[in-house]
Design a protein around this motif. Structure first.
Motif, PDB file in Angstrom:
ATOM      1  N   TRP A  22      -7.378  42.013   2.286  1.00 26.78           N
ATOM      2  CA  TRP A  22      -6.840  42.172   1.157  1.00 26.78           C
ATOM      3  C   TRP A  22      -5.264  41.246   1.123  1.00 26.78           C
ATOM      4  CZ3 TRP A  22     -10.586  44.172  -1.068  1.00 26.78           C
ATOM      5  CH2 TRP A  22     -11.277  45.200  -0.534  1.00 26.78           C
ATOM      6  N   ASP A  23      -5.329  40.346   1.678  1.00 25.25           N
ATOM      7  CA  ASP A  23      -3.967  39.658   1.880  1.00 25.25           C
ATOM      8  C   ASP A  23      -3.868  38.369   0.962  1.00 25.25           C
ATOM      9  OD1 ASP A  23      -5.348  37.953   3.303  1.00 25.25           O
ATOM     10  OD2 ASP A  23      -4.303  37.812   5.320  1.00 25.25           O
ATOM     11  N   ASP A  24      -4.856  38.326   0.151  1.00 26.64           N
ATOM     12  CA  ASP A  24      -4.974  37.136  -0.777  1.00 26.64           C
ATOM     13  C   ASP A  24      -4.135  37.098  -1.965  1.00 26.64           C
ATOM     14  OD1 ASP A  24      -6.722  39.168  -1.609  1.00 26.64           O
ATOM     15  OD2 ASP A  24      -8.330  37.695  -2.539  1.00 26.64           O
ATOM     16  N   ASP A  25      -3.771  38.478  -2.292  1.00 27.78           N
ATOM     17  CA  ASP A  25      -2.766  38.573  -3.254  1.00 27.78           C
ATOM     18  C   ASP A  25      -1.636  39.337  -2.991  1.00 27.78           C
ATOM     19  OD1 ASP A  25      -1.735  38.370  -5.691  1.00 27.78           O
ATOM     20  OD2 ASP A  25      -3.420  39.354  -7.081  1.00 27.78           O
ATOM     21  N   PRO A  26      -0.792  38.982  -2.012  1.00 27.37           N
ATOM     22  CA  PRO A  26       0.383  39.905  -1.380  1.00 27.37           C
ATOM     23  C   PRO A  26       1.353  40.008  -2.487  1.00 27.37           C
ATOM     24  CG  PRO A  26       0.597  37.677  -0.784  1.00 27.37           C
ATOM     25  CD  PRO A  26      -0.786  37.713  -1.673  1.00 27.37           C
ATOM     26  N   GLU A  27       1.477  39.729  -3.852  1.00 28.49           N
ATOM     27  CA  GLU A  27       2.449  40.093  -4.703  1.00 28.49           C
ATOM     28  C   GLU A  27       1.769  41.183  -5.923  1.00 28.49           C
ATOM     29  OE1 GLU A  27       3.770  36.258  -6.174  1.00 28.49           O
ATOM     30  OE2 GLU A  27       4.619  35.670  -4.516  1.00 28.49           O
ATOM     31  N   THR A  68      -3.872  49.321  17.571  1.00 28.75           N
ATOM     32  CA  THR A  68      -3.506  48.235  16.701  1.00 28.75           C
ATOM     33  C   THR A  68      -4.582  47.518  16.000  1.00 28.75           C
ATOM     34  OG1 THR A  68      -1.572  47.884  18.232  1.00 28.75           O
ATOM     35  CG2 THR A  68      -2.049  46.509  16.717  1.00 28.75           C
ATOM     36  N   GLN A  69      -4.456  47.247  14.727  1.00 33.68           N
ATOM     37  CA  GLN A  69      -5.434  46.753  13.803  1.00 33.68           C
ATOM     38  C   GLN A  69      -4.836  45.429  13.273  1.00 33.68           C
ATOM     39  OE1 GLN A  69      -8.508  48.195  13.008  1.00 33.68           O
ATOM     40  NE2 GLN A  69      -7.871  49.598  14.827  1.00 33.68           N
ATOM     41  N   PRO A  70      -5.844  44.388  12.966  1.00 36.01           N
ATOM     42  CA  PRO A  70      -5.402  42.927  12.580  1.00 36.01           C
ATOM     43  C   PRO A  70      -4.564  43.260  11.142  1.00 36.01           C
ATOM     44  CG  PRO A  70      -7.631  42.969  12.811  1.00 36.01           C
ATOM     45  CD  PRO A  70      -7.197  44.532  13.099  1.00 36.01           C
ATOM     46  N   LEU A  71      -3.511  42.195  11.340  1.00 39.51           N
ATOM     47  CA  LEU A  71      -2.259  42.578  10.212  1.00 39.51           C
ATOM     48  C   LEU A  71      -2.048  41.082   9.926  1.00 39.51           C
ATOM     49  CD1 LEU A  71      -0.530  44.633   8.832  1.00 39.51           C
ATOM     50  CD2 LEU A  71       0.785  44.480  10.831  1.00 39.51           C
ATOM     51  N   THR A  72      -1.887  40.842   8.553  1.00 43.54           N
ATOM     52  CA  THR A  72      -1.189  39.559   8.147  1.00 43.54           C
ATOM     53  C   THR A  72       0.199  39.872   7.780  1.00 43.54           C
ATOM     54  OG1 THR A  72      -3.309  38.447   7.207  1.00 43.54           O
ATOM     55  CG2 THR A  72      -1.333  37.666   6.183  1.00 43.54           C
ATOM     56  N   LEU A  73       1.269  39.394   8.363  1.00 42.00           N
ATOM     57  CA  LEU A  73       2.809  39.760   8.076  1.00 42.00           C
ATOM     58  C   LEU A  73       3.235  38.691   7.001  1.00 42.00           C
ATOM     59  CD1 LEU A  73       4.816  41.844   8.636  1.00 42.00           C
ATOM     60  CD2 LEU A  73       5.686  40.183  10.510  1.00 42.00           C
ATOM     61  N   CYS A  74       3.709  39.036   5.962  1.00 35.26           N
ATOM     62  CA  CYS A  74       4.265  38.141   4.853  1.00 35.26           C
ATOM     63  C   CYS A  74       5.846  38.596   4.750  1.00 35.26           C
ATOM     64  CB  CYS A  74       3.525  38.606   3.593  1.00 35.26           C
ATOM     65  SG  CYS A  74       1.895  37.930   3.699  1.00 35.26           S
ATOM     66  N   ASP A 167       5.238  31.381   1.292  1.00 33.27           N
ATOM     67  CA  ASP A 167       3.736  30.672   1.653  1.00 33.27           C
ATOM     68  C   ASP A 167       3.872  29.316   1.402  1.00 33.27           C
ATOM     69  OD1 ASP A 167       1.494  30.481   2.654  1.00 33.27           O
ATOM     70  OD2 ASP A 167       0.337  31.173   1.067  1.00 33.27           O
ATOM     71  N   ASP A 168       4.994  28.362   2.141  1.00 34.98           N
ATOM     72  CA  ASP A 168       5.157  27.130   1.592  1.00 34.98           C
ATOM     73  C   ASP A 168       3.964  26.185   2.181  1.00 34.98           C
ATOM     74  OD1 ASP A 168       7.731  27.776   0.820  1.00 34.98           O
ATOM     75  OD2 ASP A 168       8.469  27.418   3.084  1.00 34.98           O
ATOM     76  N   GLU A 169       3.232  26.471   2.883  1.00 36.30           N
ATOM     77  CA  GLU A 169       1.851  25.804   3.242  1.00 36.30           C
ATOM     78  C   GLU A 169       0.986  26.124   2.599  1.00 36.30           C
ATOM     79  OE1 GLU A 169       1.568  25.896   7.538  1.00 36.30           O
ATOM     80  OE2 GLU A 169       3.828  24.908   7.640  1.00 36.30           O
ATOM     81  N   LYS A 173      -3.623  30.944  -0.341  1.00 34.19           N
ATOM     82  CA  LYS A 173      -4.346  30.542  -1.305  1.00 34.19           C
ATOM     83  C   LYS A 173      -5.548  29.865  -0.714  1.00 34.19           C
ATOM     84  CE  LYS A 173      -0.510  29.729  -4.345  1.00 34.19           C
ATOM     85  NZ  LYS A 173       0.341  28.656  -4.960  1.00 34.19           N
ATOM     86  N   ARG A 174      -5.406  29.070   0.267  1.00 35.09           N
ATOM     87  CA  ARG A 174      -6.604  28.512   1.231  1.00 35.09           C
ATOM     88  C   ARG A 174      -7.628  29.607   1.537  1.00 35.09           C
ATOM     89  NH1 ARG A 174      -2.798  24.866   3.388  1.00 35.09           N
ATOM     90  NH2 ARG A 174      -2.765  25.982   5.252  1.00 35.09           N
ATOM     91  N   ARG A 175      -6.758  30.787   2.248  1.00 35.87           N
ATOM     92  CA  ARG A 175      -7.745  31.686   2.598  1.00 35.87           C
ATOM     93  C   ARG A 175      -8.514  32.308   1.480  1.00 35.87           C
ATOM     94  NH1 ARG A 175      -9.048  36.406   2.678  1.00 35.87           N
ATOM     95  NH2 ARG A 175      -9.366  38.094   3.988  1.00 35.87           N
ATOM     96  N   LYS A 176      -7.793  32.508   0.223  1.00 37.27           N
ATOM     97  CA  LYS A 176      -8.730  33.023  -0.684  1.00 37.27           C
ATOM     98  C   LYS A 176      -9.640  32.252  -1.506  1.00 37.27           C
ATOM     99  CE  LYS A 176      -7.280  35.004  -5.397  1.00 37.27           C
ATOM    100  NZ  LYS A 176      -6.428  35.372  -6.427  1.00 37.27           N
TER     101      LYS A 176
END
Length: 181
Positions: A22-27, A68-74, A167-169, A173-176
Motif C-alpha cells: 500500500w505504499d504507492d500513495d503515501p499521502e 518483523t514484516q516488510p516495510l517501506t519507510l517514508c 521522494d526526489d527520485e 511513482k515508478r513502483r505504482k
C-alpha cells in the motif's frame, strides 16, 4: 485562550512505515479512513506519522506476532498548522478532563462493540475548532517518552497545511506504474 490559539505550526520531518502493498500513495490517509484508528473513525482520512523513524517502525509493527514484516519507510516534510501538542500535560487537561482515559483507551475493542471512542470525540472537538492535527505520545508496545506521533486530519502538498512525502527520485511513482492496483 481557545484551543486553536494554543495550536502551533509544526515544521520539520516526520516518518511513516507503510506496508509495501500500500505504499504507492503515501499521502492519501486512505488506509486510516478504511479501518479507523485511535484518532479517526472509519471514513475519516488521517495521516499517522512519527517524529522518529524508530517510532514509525514500532507503530507499523503493532499487532504482528513477534515477526518483523516488510516495510517501506517514508520521510515527510511538514509545514502544517495549527497542530495541538497533546504531549503537554496542561493542554491534555484542557482537551479532556481525564487524559489517562484516552491515553490508555482500548479504542479498537470499543469501536467494534459500537461504543463511544474518546479519541474520536476529541478529534471531532479539535477539528471543529480548526485544529488540523495533533502531536501525541505513541501508545505502541515498547514506546518510551521519546516516541511521539503527529496525526494529521487535514493536509495538502503546500503550506499552511503541507505534509509532503520526500521522494526526489520518484521511486514510489515508478513502483505504482509497475504494479497498478
Amino acid at each position: 485562550m481557545s484551543l486553536r490559539e494554543l495550536g502551533e505550526t509544526y515544521r520539520g520531518m516526520v516518518y511513516r512505515g507503510h506496508n509495501p502493498l500500500w505504499d504507492d500513495d503515501p499521502e492519501s490517509g486512505a488506509g486510516a479512513a478504511r479501518k479507523g484508528g485511535r484518532w479517526n473513525w472509519v471514513g475519516l482520512p488521517a495521516l499517522y506519522t512519527s517524529e522518529r523513524f524508530e517510532t514509525a517502525w514500532l507503530e507499523a509493527q503493532q499487532g504482528l506476532a513477534m515477526k518483523t514484516q516488510p516495510l517501506t519507510l517514508c520521510t515527510y516534510e511538514v509545514d502544517c498548522g495549527p497542530i495541538l501538542d497533546l504531549c503537554d500535560p496542561d493542554i491534555r487537561n484542557r482537551v479532556h478532563p481525564d487524559p489517562e482515559a484516552w491515553r490508555h483507551e482500548a479504542w479498537l475493542s470499543k469501536s467494534r462493540l459500537g461504543m463511544p471512542v474518546i479519541g474520536w470525540e476529541i478529534a471531532q472537538k479539535l477539528m471543529d475548532e480548526g485544529i488540523v492535527g495533533i502531536r501525541t505520545p505513541s501508545q505502541a508496545r515498547g514506546a518510551t517518552a521519546r516516541d511521539v506521533n503527529v496525526v494529521f486530519w487535514r493536509w495538502s502538498r503546500t503550506p499552511p497545511t503541507m505534509v509532503r512525502v520526500i521522494d526526489d527520485e520518484g521511486c514510489l511513482k515508478r513502483r505504482k506504474a509497475k504494479h497498478p492496483p
